[in-house]
Scaffold this motif. Structure first.
Motif, PDB file in Angstrom:
ATOM      1  N   ARG A 127       2.750   6.459  -6.877  1.00 19.97           N
ATOM      2  CA  ARG A 127       1.690   7.273  -7.477  1.00 19.97           C
ATOM      3  C   ARG A 127       1.996   8.756  -7.301  1.00 19.97           C
ATOM      4  O   ARG A 127       1.751   9.561  -8.187  1.00 19.97           O
ATOM      5  CB  ARG A 127       0.347   6.937  -6.823  1.00 19.97           C
ATOM      6  CG  ARG A 127      -0.842   7.587  -7.474  1.00 19.97           C
ATOM      7  CD  ARG A 127      -2.162   7.141  -6.847  1.00 19.97           C
ATOM      8  NE  ARG A 127      -2.356   5.704  -6.993  1.00 19.97           N
ATOM      9  CZ  ARG A 127      -2.270   4.824  -5.986  1.00 19.97           C
ATOM     10  NH1 ARG A 127      -1.995   5.227  -4.767  1.00 19.97           N
ATOM     11  NH2 ARG A 127      -2.454   3.539  -6.185  1.00 19.97           N
ATOM     12  N   SER A 128       2.552   9.130  -6.158  1.00 22.14           N
ATOM     13  CA  SER A 128       2.813  10.533  -5.864  1.00 22.14           C
ATOM     14  C   SER A 128       4.136  11.044  -6.411  1.00 22.14           C
ATOM     15  O   SER A 128       4.234  12.188  -6.829  1.00 22.14           O
ATOM     16  CB  SER A 128       2.783  10.763  -4.356  1.00 22.14           C
ATOM     17  OG  SER A 128       1.502  10.490  -3.852  1.00 22.14           O
ATOM     18  N   TYR A 129       5.165  10.200  -6.385  1.00 27.47           N
ATOM     19  CA  TYR A 129       6.515  10.662  -6.721  1.00 27.47           C
ATOM     20  C   TYR A 129       7.135   9.977  -7.930  1.00 27.47           C
ATOM     21  O   TYR A 129       8.239  10.327  -8.322  1.00 27.47           O
ATOM     22  CB  TYR A 129       7.445  10.490  -5.518  1.00 27.47           C
ATOM     23  CG  TYR A 129       6.983  11.260  -4.319  1.00 27.47           C
ATOM     24  CD1 TYR A 129       7.027  12.646  -4.297  1.00 27.47           C
ATOM     25  CD2 TYR A 129       6.473  10.612  -3.202  1.00 27.47           C
ATOM     26  CE1 TYR A 129       6.595  13.365  -3.199  1.00 27.47           C
ATOM     27  CE2 TYR A 129       6.040  11.315  -2.098  1.00 27.47           C
ATOM     28  CZ  TYR A 129       6.101  12.691  -2.095  1.00 27.47           C
ATOM     29  OH  TYR A 129       5.659  13.392  -1.009  1.00 27.47           O
ATOM     30  N   GLY A 130       6.444   8.987  -8.500  1.00 27.12           N
ATOM     31  CA  GLY A 130       6.990   8.279  -9.653  1.00 27.12           C
ATOM     32  C   GLY A 130       8.280   7.557  -9.292  1.00 27.12           C
ATOM     33  O   GLY A 130       8.486   7.161  -8.144  1.00 27.12           O
ATOM     34  N   GLU A 131       9.149   7.419 -10.260  1.00 26.38           N
ATOM     35  CA  GLU A 131      10.403   6.685 -10.055  1.00 26.38           C
ATOM     36  C   GLU A 131      11.305   7.336  -9.007  1.00 26.38           C
ATOM     37  O   GLU A 131      12.106   6.661  -8.383  1.00 26.38           O
ATOM     38  CB  GLU A 131      11.161   6.530 -11.374  1.00 26.38           C
ATOM     39  CG  GLU A 131      10.538   5.523 -12.313  1.00 26.38           C
ATOM     40  CD  GLU A 131      10.436   4.118 -11.721  1.00 26.38           C
ATOM     41  OE1 GLU A 131      11.416   3.638 -11.116  1.00 26.38           O
ATOM     42  OE2 GLU A 131       9.369   3.506 -11.864  1.00 26.38           O
ATOM     43  N   SER A 132      11.169   8.635  -8.802  1.00 28.24           N
ATOM     44  CA  SER A 132      12.014   9.295  -7.806  1.00 28.24           C
ATOM     45  C   SER A 132      11.667   8.858  -6.385  1.00 28.24           C
ATOM     46  O   SER A 132      12.451   9.064  -5.466  1.00 28.24           O
ATOM     47  CB  SER A 132      11.923  10.817  -7.936  1.00 28.24           C
ATOM     48  OG  SER A 132      10.620  11.267  -7.644  1.00 28.24           O
TER      49      SER A 132
ATOM     50  N   TRP B 193      10.999   4.386  -0.779  1.00 27.06           N
ATOM     51  CA  TRP B 193      10.282   3.152  -0.448  1.00 27.06           C
ATOM     52  C   TRP B 193      11.259   2.041  -0.094  1.00 27.06           C
ATOM     53  O   TRP B 193      11.058   1.332   0.881  1.00 27.06           O
ATOM     54  CB  TRP B 193       9.388   2.743  -1.623  1.00 27.06           C
ATOM     55  CG  TRP B 193       8.664   1.474  -1.382  1.00 27.06           C
ATOM     56  CD1 TRP B 193       7.597   1.295  -0.542  1.00 27.06           C
ATOM     57  CD2 TRP B 193       8.949   0.202  -1.948  1.00 27.06           C
ATOM     58  NE1 TRP B 193       7.205  -0.022  -0.575  1.00 27.06           N
ATOM     59  CE2 TRP B 193       8.021  -0.711  -1.431  1.00 27.06           C
ATOM     60  CE3 TRP B 193       9.897  -0.249  -2.845  1.00 27.06           C
ATOM     61  CZ2 TRP B 193       8.016  -2.043  -1.782  1.00 27.06           C
ATOM     62  CZ3 TRP B 193       9.882  -1.577  -3.197  1.00 27.06           C
ATOM     63  CH2 TRP B 193       8.963  -2.461  -2.672  1.00 27.06           C
ATOM     64  N   ILE B 194      12.326   1.900  -0.867  1.00 22.42           N
ATOM     65  CA  ILE B 194      13.310   0.843  -0.602  1.00 22.42           C
ATOM     66  C   ILE B 194      13.960   1.048   0.762  1.00 22.42           C
ATOM     67  O   ILE B 194      14.135   0.088   1.525  1.00 22.42           O
ATOM     68  CB  ILE B 194      14.366   0.769  -1.720  1.00 22.42           C
ATOM     69  CG1 ILE B 194      13.725   0.199  -2.983  1.00 22.42           C
ATOM     70  CG2 ILE B 194      15.563  -0.073  -1.296  1.00 22.42           C
ATOM     71  CD1 ILE B 194      14.621   0.213  -4.203  1.00 22.42           C
TER      72      ILE B 194
ATOM     73  N   LYS C 262       0.829  -1.206   0.000  1.00 24.14           N
ATOM     74  CA  LYS C 262       0.000   0.000   0.000  1.00 24.14           C
ATOM     75  C   LYS C 262       0.864   1.257   0.000  1.00 24.14           C
ATOM     76  O   LYS C 262       0.630   2.177  -0.787  1.00 24.14           O
ATOM     77  CB  LYS C 262      -0.917  -0.032   1.235  1.00 24.14           C
ATOM     78  CG  LYS C 262      -1.786   1.172   1.425  1.00 24.14           C
ATOM     79  CD  LYS C 262      -2.769   0.969   2.561  1.00 24.14           C
ATOM     80  CE  LYS C 262      -2.097   1.005   3.911  1.00 24.14           C
ATOM     81  NZ  LYS C 262      -3.065   1.034   5.031  1.00 24.14           N
ATOM     82  N   TYR C 263       1.884   1.295   0.825  1.00 26.22           N
ATOM     83  CA  TYR C 263       2.752   2.466   0.892  1.00 26.22           C
ATOM     84  C   TYR C 263       3.596   2.591  -0.376  1.00 26.22           C
ATOM     85  O   TYR C 263       3.821   3.689  -0.858  1.00 26.22           O
ATOM     86  CB  TYR C 263       3.649   2.413   2.116  1.00 26.22           C
ATOM     87  CG  TYR C 263       2.913   2.617   3.422  1.00 26.22           C
ATOM     88  CD1 TYR C 263       1.558   2.904   3.469  1.00 26.22           C
ATOM     89  CD2 TYR C 263       3.572   2.499   4.624  1.00 26.22           C
ATOM     90  CE1 TYR C 263       0.897   3.071   4.664  1.00 26.22           C
ATOM     91  CE2 TYR C 263       2.923   2.678   5.827  1.00 26.22           C
ATOM     92  CZ  TYR C 263       1.582   2.963   5.849  1.00 26.22           C
ATOM     93  OH  TYR C 263       0.933   3.139   7.032  1.00 26.22           O
ATOM     94  N   GLY C 264       4.054   1.483  -0.899  1.00 24.50           N
ATOM     95  CA  GLY C 264       4.808   1.522  -2.143  1.00 24.50           C
ATOM     96  C   GLY C 264       3.982   2.089  -3.284  1.00 24.50           C
ATOM     97  O   GLY C 264       4.448   2.917  -4.067  1.00 24.50           O
ATOM     98  N   GLN C 265       2.732   1.665  -3.371  1.00 22.29           N
ATOM     99  CA  GLN C 265       1.840   2.175  -4.410  1.00 22.29           C
ATOM    100  C   GLN C 265       1.598   3.669  -4.235  1.00 22.29           C
ATOM    101  O   GLN C 265       1.609   4.427  -5.205  1.00 22.29           O
ATOM    102  CB  GLN C 265       0.511   1.418  -4.375  1.00 22.29           C
ATOM    103  CG  GLN C 265       0.638  -0.002  -4.841  1.00 22.29           C
ATOM    104  CD  GLN C 265      -0.631  -0.807  -4.615  1.00 22.29           C
ATOM    105  OE1 GLN C 265      -1.440  -0.483  -3.745  1.00 22.29           O
ATOM    106  NE2 GLN C 265      -0.799  -1.858  -5.388  1.00 22.29           N
TER     107      GLN C 265
ATOM    108  N   THR D   3       5.565  -3.270 -10.486  1.00 26.73           N
ATOM    109  CA  THR D   3       4.156  -3.627 -10.659  1.00 26.73           C
ATOM    110  C   THR D   3       3.197  -2.604 -10.067  1.00 26.73           C
ATOM    111  O   THR D   3       2.009  -2.656 -10.340  1.00 26.73           O
ATOM    112  CB  THR D   3       3.848  -4.996 -10.011  1.00 26.73           C
ATOM    113  OG1 THR D   3       3.925  -4.877  -8.584  1.00 26.73           O
ATOM    114  CG2 THR D   3       4.795  -6.063 -10.511  1.00 26.73           C
ATOM    115  N   PHE D   4       3.702  -1.684  -9.269  1.00 25.44           N
ATOM    116  CA  PHE D   4       2.798  -0.784  -8.553  1.00 25.44           C
ATOM    117  C   PHE D   4       1.934   0.069  -9.465  1.00 25.44           C
ATOM    118  O   PHE D   4       0.772   0.254  -9.195  1.00 25.44           O
ATOM    119  CB  PHE D   4       3.568   0.103  -7.579  1.00 25.44           C
ATOM    120  CG  PHE D   4       4.128  -0.634  -6.395  1.00 25.44           C
ATOM    121  CD1 PHE D   4       3.627  -1.856  -6.003  1.00 25.44           C
ATOM    122  CD2 PHE D   4       5.169  -0.095  -5.681  1.00 25.44           C
ATOM    123  CE1 PHE D   4       4.145  -2.532  -4.916  1.00 25.44           C
ATOM    124  CE2 PHE D   4       5.691  -0.747  -4.581  1.00 25.44           C
ATOM    125  CZ  PHE D   4       5.180  -1.973  -4.211  1.00 25.44           C
TER     126      PHE D   4
END
Length: 78
Positions: free
Chosen positions: A19-24, A29-30, A12-15, A52-53
């Motif tokens: 969604r908010s910050y894209g690849e940056s 998250w990691i 959920k947090y990863g998604q 997959t997010f």
């Protein structure tokens, strides 16, 4: 620090971050998710899950605002 061991929360947090910050947002998250003992850092592991997010279409998406709200339960002050 918010725990990162529950799979549903982890996803959920990863998604929300993607969604908010894209690849940056990936390093953010990691850094958080890798604190879990369940973290698998390999090509088929958890880093691959990030890709997959953006493919997940959820009716009521979680946002980073939700993350901040939940973080307050663990003592985070905005």
């Amino acid at each position: 620090l918010m725990p990162s061991d529950e799979y549903h929360t982890w996803i959920k947090y990863g998604q929300a971050i993607k969604r908010s910050y894209g690849e940056s947002g990936k390093p953010i998250w990691i850094e958080w998710a890798s604190k879990s003992e369940k973290w698998l850092d390999d090509e088929n592991g958890n880093v691959a899950k990030w890709e997959t997010f953006d493919k997940n279409d959820i009716e009521n998406p979680v946002t980073v605002d939700t993350i901040f709200w939940e973080a307050q339960k663990f003592g985070y002050a905005t």
